[in-house]
Design a protein around this motif. Structure first.
Motif, mmCIF file in Angstrom:
data_model
loop_
_atom_site.group_PDB
_atom_site.id
_atom_site.type_symbol
_atom_site.label_atom_id
_atom_site.label_comp_id
_atom_site.label_asym_id
_atom_site.label_seq_id
_atom_site.Cartn_x
_atom_site.Cartn_y
_atom_site.Cartn_z
ATOM 1 N N CYS A 405 0.841 -1.190 0.000
ATOM 2 C CA CYS A 405 0.000 0.000 0.000
ATOM 3 C C CYS A 405 0.874 1.236 0.000
ATOM 4 N N HIS A 406 1.836 1.183 0.880
ATOM 5 C CA HIS A 406 2.714 2.346 0.940
ATOM 6 C C HIS A 406 3.381 2.586 -0.394
ATOM 7 N N LEU A 441 -5.449 0.152 -5.010
ATOM 8 C CA LEU A 441 -4.931 0.550 -3.710
ATOM 9 C C LEU A 441 -6.007 0.406 -2.652
ATOM 10 N N LEU A 444 -6.618 -3.104 -1.848
ATOM 11 C CA LEU A 444 -5.477 -3.598 -1.102
ATOM 12 C C LEU A 444 -5.571 -3.185 0.359
ATOM 13 N N LEU A 445 -5.940 -1.945 0.550
ATOM 14 C CA LEU A 445 -6.045 -1.426 1.912
ATOM 15 C C LEU A 445 -7.131 -2.163 2.682
ATOM 16 N N CYS A 448 -5.968 -5.489 3.564
ATOM 17 C CA CYS A 448 -4.997 -5.380 4.637
ATOM 18 C C CYS A 448 -5.707 -5.202 5.977
ATOM 19 N N SER A 464 -3.891 0.441 9.000
ATOM 20 C CA SER A 464 -4.775 0.382 7.843
ATOM 21 C C SER A 464 -5.854 1.444 7.946
ATOM 22 N N PHE A 471 -6.388 7.755 2.491
ATOM 23 C CA PHE A 471 -6.856 7.526 1.136
ATOM 24 C C PHE A 471 -8.093 8.376 0.867
ATOM 25 N N ASN A 531 2.969 7.253 4.909
ATOM 26 C CA ASN A 531 1.758 7.579 4.186
ATOM 27 C C ASN A 531 1.270 8.938 4.616
#
Lengths: 912, 580
Positions: A405-406, A441, A444-445, A448, A464, A471, A531
């Protein structure tokens, strides 16, 4: 000796000394010769001291005899000194294996039998026997066990070491033995007599006798030898078996300390390494590298099995940006640690002997990211994900996802290749290549977060959540269609969601702090930090260098590899990070003072636990706040403070922030050359890879356009701005595109074609509303008002209305510049209003102008300050206040002169 | 080389053997003696003459000997006593010390030498002290050794020796031997630069000490260091350079040097063995094997370097020969790490990996720095699917000598087995850095790149191309290149590589499935390109082989025939049409 008495517990001279002290603590009278009885408070302190000694982690070497003495004296003052000297007199008694044997036999009596309790203690007045299960008892038992399994050679070695230990620190190695004789017959006894005076009830006669009994017969022969050989081995030991334990020269010469200074227990060394790693991760550029390197070399020599030393070396090299060495160390560390199997087991991640290869990959990924090798990092992280899946290593998988993610944040949305899934970047992550990078993304987050929740990894959950909040903060999305369908609902941001997630994450943090439940440390904090930075960058005001971002990340992989740092620390760190994120959200949604508050909270409450990146960020934020509210002169010292605290490694980050400030400053003053240079350096600091570092690149271009605008190349500025807009649009960087729109409006305004500027300003305004960017909206309104004013006198009321609408925002949350602009625009509105009445409104207008002029002057924006003064002078003129008019016009003149001076300045040297 | 050269060599070597033995430098003395015996036969005819020469040289040769004895006496005394600058009493003490030294009672020897001032006595004292420390260290290692043999034992004498030697050095009281010892100690104290300087000075003033050269070689970890050395020209330097080239994997250069040295020392076992190793490194196993056989014929009880020979036998799968070699080595000397390695190799060849590991461990017990045992043990662990242990073993090999490309390669392979091709790439890269002309390394890298996890085909193609350019004997690369190009839809290039591969396989007379595949593809390719005749040739060749390919080929041939017929009819129709 290795392997005796538990994992790496080697009996050393220091431990023998500790045992003697324990004897003095537990049963002073039963020792032979007996110790003097200590007052109970002193015994208590002694116990604490001993406990402390078995646990300290401030170094990996056991203290020398002298050091032990100093510590004793420090902790126990007089009693300590006395104990030390008794210790000193007792150690030489252990000069043959037989005496050692007797000594350890005697130690057994210190351990309390199972039925024994100290309260109901036996009649024995002063015996405080040690519970076998207490920490001290464990230590004692380990010592006894270690002695029992010792081979004869081993005990012989111990005797030799004991001798060397006692005399190691002696100033003149050659004089050791003369000294020693002197001490035995003179000094020691003198000292002991002093105790007698001090404590009174000592009966040392017996002891003296013993001394003499031991030393006596040897004395003569020793003296005989002194004249002869130089081999100290011969002179050792009081009695017969002189030749049995020759001490090599080196063991006595202080400089060869390698052998005679032994390691602490494995646990202590590991603790030391952990602490060092923690420091390294935290204190960017503050560690003396060479010293650490030397330490590690020594440690590696002493204990090659301590693989963590390689890890430290890796961190050290990482901080020095020595790529080949870093690679080498990383691979070496994981090669060895994988082979060690259970050596560092204990975490959920590494139960099997499969090793921690996935962790290695994870570290590799973060290392590449640190060095800016995005492609490589993606490869490594993907492989980590795959391997983690293969070995069912959920924790690792979650962390790898977080790292990915990062990386996606870092790579930026513009990278077409990743978005298309062409270069394998995302192929294995589980999302189809058809989705845009942002959807990927997001998925994915979520993945996660879900995994972290399942695994109950609080840090990761918090991370997260923070990332999700960020995000939401950063990305504009269509509300109704999360699946990524084309024509979904309306575009917009969701400040409420951000706020909710932020709150949620901090509740969670609070929970885990109070429960102290987190078995995993590390990672997430750093990622959140990174982030976080990105989140701030979003605002278009300070894309900060990502270099060093992953530094923490790299280190933090010890989550899996070895639990560096303490749990609560990292949790608290995350809590701090959430404050920074809050600062970012405030910055975006509209309140500069609240940004300051959040940053301040972080800087004051979390500075001690936060990663250096975080602290740096809060420093930078505060400095920027100063610049916005007190002018550049005030911000400069703040930067100096920050630069002093974070030299070297973190500099690039500070540098970027500083460059932004310099650029702003230069633009305001009109020093075009300087502005160009600053802008150029900023652009150069971005990665040259296409699609990477998009935010920084956008920012650099943005500043370039502003430079063009100020220098009057309007056509070119407009052309570049349009290009930038389209690229922003393509990369779906909506927030940036708003900024560009407003800039375009500004360009048109400067070109005096307000009509063409209007659509841009209006579009910008609408977008601001949709995206809930309050602060930007205020700024857009001011621009719009200025445009209306430019259209002609008739539009002044409309402009006035707009300005009045945004006044609360501007006065409450705006910075100096916005306020000054608003004031000036307001004054101009009043002045151009046909129904302007000098009597009622003149005072008001003049006041506004005065404020605007002062604010502009603080910002050193001479052109606009000049304008304000000019208007002021006109007003005064009309009102025929000659004196005031003259003052105003003088001020105007001064401004113009400064402006001309600045514009003519050839200064292109960036201040460092 | 002129016989005079050989003559002086002989004289120098004879003297060197004596001098080295007198100082207890037995390994160097052994080496010198080997070369002495290995000198050109022709010149050794006139022994009397040479002895006379010998004496003359000794008289003139500065450092030693005021010849008081007759040559005959000296011949009897053999090696002992050249320096007689000391008094008789000192001489006696020295004799005593030497006797102690020879019976490995180093501390006693050092003690007996205390107070003696001669250079030889001083050196012997230092050397004995050093060896005493080493002996002690070895004993400590046994006591302290960790599970895999690592231990923190150090030679406790180093520090004080360094001090004394450096003070002597400052007053330039050190002779060449002293400087050698000082260099050795500096190296162990991790002062590599100073050690280099010191060893250079030593070999420059006394070139015949092979041990000093070996130390220097161990310090030259990359060519740059070698070039920075200030070495006088001497024939011993040629030996050094040749050996160093081998060590740096510049095998062909090293081989050339040894060949020129061979002219001078035709009977030298050392050269023979090194040449064999060079051939082995160049993967010319037959040559190497022949040389090793020769070596064993001349010197049947030799163990040095025989582990390399066993590697060759292993690669060639000569069970009987390997077992014979192992048996012979056990009879000669059981407790040598080389012997254990040979046995380990034998068991490995028999696929008894546990036993093999046992013997490799024994080899390492005998010499923890025995490089190839670590690597070979790593291989065994890989076979036993014990990857962490394998990685550990390889890593130790690499840490002992970072130039051990086999271990790097092994590390790469192990990680590849673990399905971590990206991680493995790092190790392969290191291996290729060490052996840029070894096709196997490039192939391994290529395989990583084209693995289904990475799928970086361009890089894979580049790697395979390098492999092809570096004479890829196993022929993996060509086939892979062809297949990769097929997969990427680049048929023309694929055809090119298939053709090349065909040529290679025809030359090797290797007719495997690969061969059939290549033929089939080429047939198809030619057919699609319209060159039907060519396609027909390829297809008919496929018919020689069975399997499904045959049917494909038949189908294709039918197709070709029909097209040809069709064309023929077309042609005939056209000709018919045109004729009337």
């Amino acid at each position: 000796m290795a392997g005796s008495g538990g994992r790496g517990f080697v009996l050393t001279s220091h431990k023998v000394a500790m045992c003697i002290l324990m004897h003095a603590y537990a049963a002073p009278s039963s020792a032979s010769p007996p110790f003097c009885a200590l007052p109970s408070s002193a015994r208590h302190r002694l116990a604490l001291f001993l406990l402390d000694q078995t646990r300290v982690t401030d170094g990996f070497l056991e203290p020398t005899f002298e050091e032990l003495g100093e510590e004793l004296k420090e902790d126990l003052s007089d009693v300590g000194g006395m104990l030390f000297e008794q210790l000193g007199s007792r150690l030489p008694l252990l000069c043959t294996p037989e005496e050692l044997f007797q000594f350890f036999q005697g130690l057994k009596e210190l351990l309390a039998p199972a039925s024994y309790t100290s309260e109901g203690g036996r009649g024995d007045d002063e015996s405080l026997l040690i519970q076998p299960n207490s920490l001290l008892g464990q230590f004692l038992r380990r010592c006894i066990l270690a002695f029992n399994v010792l081979s004869f050679e081993g005990s012989g070695r111990l005797v030799v070491e004991l001798n060397a230990y006692r005399w190691l620190e002696s100033s003149d190695p050659r004089g050791i033995f003369e000294d020693r004789d002197g001490m035995i017959e003179g000094d020691v006894f003198d000292d002991e007599y002093e105790y007698e005076e001090d404590i009174g009830d000592l009966s040392l006669d017996g002891m003296n006798d013993l001394e003499l009994r031991f030393r006596g017969p040897a004395g003569g022969s020793r003296r005989g030898l002194q004249s002869g050989g130089t081999d100290p081995g011969r002179q050792l030991g009081g009695r017969s078996n002189v030749a049995a334990f020759p001490i090599p020269h080196a063991a006595i010469l202080g400089e060869s300390g390698v052998k005679t200074r032994s390691l602490r227990t494995v646990e202590q060394v590991e603790g030391f390494l952990k602490e060092q790693a923690g420091l390294l991760e935290k204190g960017v550029g503050r560690m003396p590298k060479e010293e650490l390197d030397a330490n590690l070399t020594q440690l590696e020599k002493l204990a090659p099995e301590m693989v963590r030393a390689h890890y430290l070396r890796y961190l050290n090299h990482l901080q020095q940006s020595d790529y080949p060495a870093t690679m080498d160390d990383l691979h070496r560390y994981f090669d060895y640690s994988a082979g060690m199997g259970g050596m560092s087991a204990g975490g959920a991640s590494c139960d099997s002997s499969v090793g921690r290869f996935q962790a290695g990959l994870l570290s590799l990924g973060s290392m590449h990211a640190h060095f800016g090798h995005v492609d490589q990092a993606m490869q490594a992280l993907n492989e980590a994900v795959r391997i983690a899946q293969q070995y069912n290593d959920d924790a690792c998988l979650a962390h790898a996802l977080a790292a990915l993610c990062h990386m996606l944040f870092d790579v930026g949305a513009g990278n077409e290749t990743y978005a298309k899934g062409e270069s394998a970047g995302l192929r294995d992550v589980g999302t189809g290549p058809s989705l845009g990078i942002q959807q990927q993304l997001l998925l994915l987050l979520r993945r996660c977060l879900r995994r972290a929740l399942e695994l109950k990894l609080p840090q990761l959950v918090a991370f997260s959540r923070l990332a999700l909040a960020k995000f939401d903060l950063k990305h504009v999305r269509r509300f109704s269609s999360l699946g990524g369908l084309e024509n979904g609902g309306q575009l917009g941001t969701s400040p409420l969601e951000v706020c909710k997630t932020l709150r949620l994450s901090s509740y969670l943090l609070g929970d885990s702090i109070s429960n102290g439940m987190s078995p995993h440390t590390g990672m997430s904090g750093n990622h959140a930090t990174m982030n976080q930075q990105r989140g701030n960058n979003m605002n278009g005001n300070q894309p900060l260098t990502a270099a060093g971002n992953m530094a923490g990340g790299g280190g933090a992989w010890t989550t899996l590899t070895g639990r560096l740092g303490r749990t609560s620390d990292t949790v608290v760190k995350l809590a701090g990070t959430s404050h920074l994120l809050r600062a970012a959200s405030w910055e975006l949604y509209g309140s500069v003072p609240l940004v300051r508050v959040s940053a301040l909270i972080h800087a004051t409450c979390y500075a001690d636990v936060a990663s250096s990146d975080d602290v740096l960020l809060s420093y930078v934020k505060l400095a920027q706040h100063l610049a916005a509210f007190r002018g550049y002169a005030a911000a400069q010292p703040a930067f100096e403070v920050a630069a002093k605290r974070f030299p070297a490694a973190a500099n690039s980050w500070i540098r970027t922030a500083q460059l932004q400030l310099i650029h702003d400053h230069a633009l305001h003053r009109g020093e075009l050359k300087l502005a160009q240079v600053a802008c150029g350096e900023l652009a150069a600091s971005a990665s040259p890879v296409i699609g990477v570092d998009m935010e920084r690149k956008t920012e650099a271009t943005f500043r370039h356009i502003r430079t063009l605008l100020v220098s009057g190349h309007l056509d070119e500025a407009a052309a570049v701005a349009r290009l930038l807009f389209s690229s922003c649009y393509k990369a779906s960087m909506q927030l940036e595109s708003v900024l560009v729109l407003l800039l375009l409006a500004d360009i048109h305004k400067t070109a005096d074609s307000a009509v063409t500027g209007l659509p841009y300003a209006l579009a910008g305004l609408t977008l601001c509303q949709v995206f809930s960017l309050d602060w930007l909206q205020a700024s857009a309104k001011v621009t719009l008002a200025e445009l209306w004013l430019g259209l002609g006198v008739g539009h002044a009321p409309r402009a006035l209305l707009l300005l009045q609408q945004c006044l609360p925002m501007v006065l409450g949350h705006g910075g100096l510049e916005l306020r000054a602009r608003t004031n000036l625009a307001l004054a101009r509105c009043y002045l151009s209003d046909p129904s302007f009445s000098a009597e009622t409104q003149m005072e008001n207008t003049l006041d506004l102008l005065q404020q605007a002029a002062e604010e502009f002057e603080i910002l050193e924006d001479f052109a606009l300050a000049g304008e304000a003064y000019y208007l002021q002078a006109l007003c005064f003129d009309r009102w025929s206040c000659v004196e005031e008019r003259n003052i105003a016009s003088k001020a105007f003149q001064r401004c113009m002169q400064s402006l001309n001076l600045a514009q003519a300045s050839e200064n292109a040297i960036l201040p460092l | 080389m002129a016989p005079t050269g050989a003559l002086t060599h002989r004289r120098e070597l004879r003297r060197a053997v004596r001098q080295l033995r007198a100082r207890g430098l037995y390994v160097a003395a052994k080496w010198a003696a080997e070369q002495l015996v290995g000198l050109n036969e022709k010149t050794s005819g006139g022994s009397v003459e040479s002895k006379v020469d010998n004496a003359k040289v000794k008289e003139s040769g500065g450092i030693e000997l005021r010849a008081r004895r007759t040559p005959a006496e000296r011949a009897e005394a053999g090696v002992e006593v050249e320096e007689s600058e000391d008094s008789d009493q000192d001489e006696d003490a020295l004799l005593l010390a030497r006797s102690y030294f020879d019976t490995r009672e180093y501390r006693r020897a050092a003690h007996a030498l205390q107070g003696l001032s001669g250079r030889k006595a001083t050196f012997l004292r230092f050397y004995a002290t050093y060896l005493a420390g080493e002996k002690r260290k070895e004993e400590d290692v046994v006591d302290l050794a960790g599970p895999l043999g690592k231990s923190d034992a150090v030679n406790l004498e180093l520090a004080s020796l360094e001090q004394e030697l450096s003070s002597l050095h400052r007053t330039s009281m050190l002779d060449a031997f002293g400087m050698y010892l000082y260099g050795v100690i500096l190296r162990e104290r991790d002062k590599h630069a100073e050690a280099c300087v010191m060893l250079c000075a030593s070999v420059n003033s006394y070139p015949w000490n092979w041990s000093a050269w070996l130390e220097l070689q161990a310090l030259c970890t990359d060519p740059d260091i070698f070039h920075s050395l200030d070495l006088k020209d001497h024939w011993m330097r040629d030996f050094f350079v040749a050996s160093l080239f081998l060590d740096l994997q510049r095998n062909s250069e090293g081989l050339a040097r040894y060949q020129s040295l061979y002219l001078l020392f035709p009977g030298s076992d050392h050269i023979l063995a090194q040449t064999a190793v060079a051939h082995y490194n160049l993967r010319e196993f037959d040559d190497a094997e022949r040389l090793f056989e020769e070596l064993l014929r001349v010197d049947p009880y030799r163990i040095e370097g025989m582990d390399t020979y066993s590697n060759i036998l292993y690669v060639k799968e000569c069970f009987a020969a390997l077992s014979h070699l192992a048996h012979k080595s056990v009879l000669t000397e059981k407790y040598r790490s080389e012997t254990c390695c040979i046995i380990g190799n034998y068991y490995s060849l028999k696929a008894q990996h546990e036993k093999a590991v046992l013997y490799f461990k024994r080899a390492l017990r005998l010499n923890p720095k025995f490089l190839s045992a670590w690597t070979l043990m790593g291989h065994e662990f890989v076979e036993m699917k014990n990857t962490p242990a394998a990685i550990d073993a390889y890593r130790r090999a690499v840490d002992i000598n970072p130039r051990d490309y086999r271990a790097w390669y092994g590390l790469g392979q192990t990680y590849e087995i673990l399905a971590m091709p990206y991680y493995a790439l790092y190790y392969y890269r290191r291996a290729t850095q060490l052996r840029p002309h070894d096709a196997r390394m490039w192939c391994a890298m290529g395989q990583c790149y084209e693995s289904e996890q990475l799928q970086i085909y361009d890089a894979a193609i580049r790697c395979y191309k390098r492999a092809v350019n570096n004479n890829d004997r196993e022929g993996i690369a060509l086939n892979k290149l062809a297949k990769l190009h097929v997969n990427l839809g680049r048929h023309e290039q694929a055809a090119f590589y298939f053709r090349k591969n065909l040529e290679r396989m025809e030359a090797d007379q290797n007719e495997s499935q690969e061969y059939v595949d290549a033929l089939l593809f080429l047939g198809n390719y030619s057919k699609n390109n319209g060159s039907l005749d060519e396609a027909e040739i390829y297809c008919t060749r496929v018919l020689d082989y069975g399997g499904p390919a045959k049917e494909d080929a038949k189908a294709m041939l039918r197709e070709i025939r029909s097209v040809q017929q069709h064309e023929d009819t077309l042609l005939s129709m056209e000709s018919e049409r045109s004729t009337p």
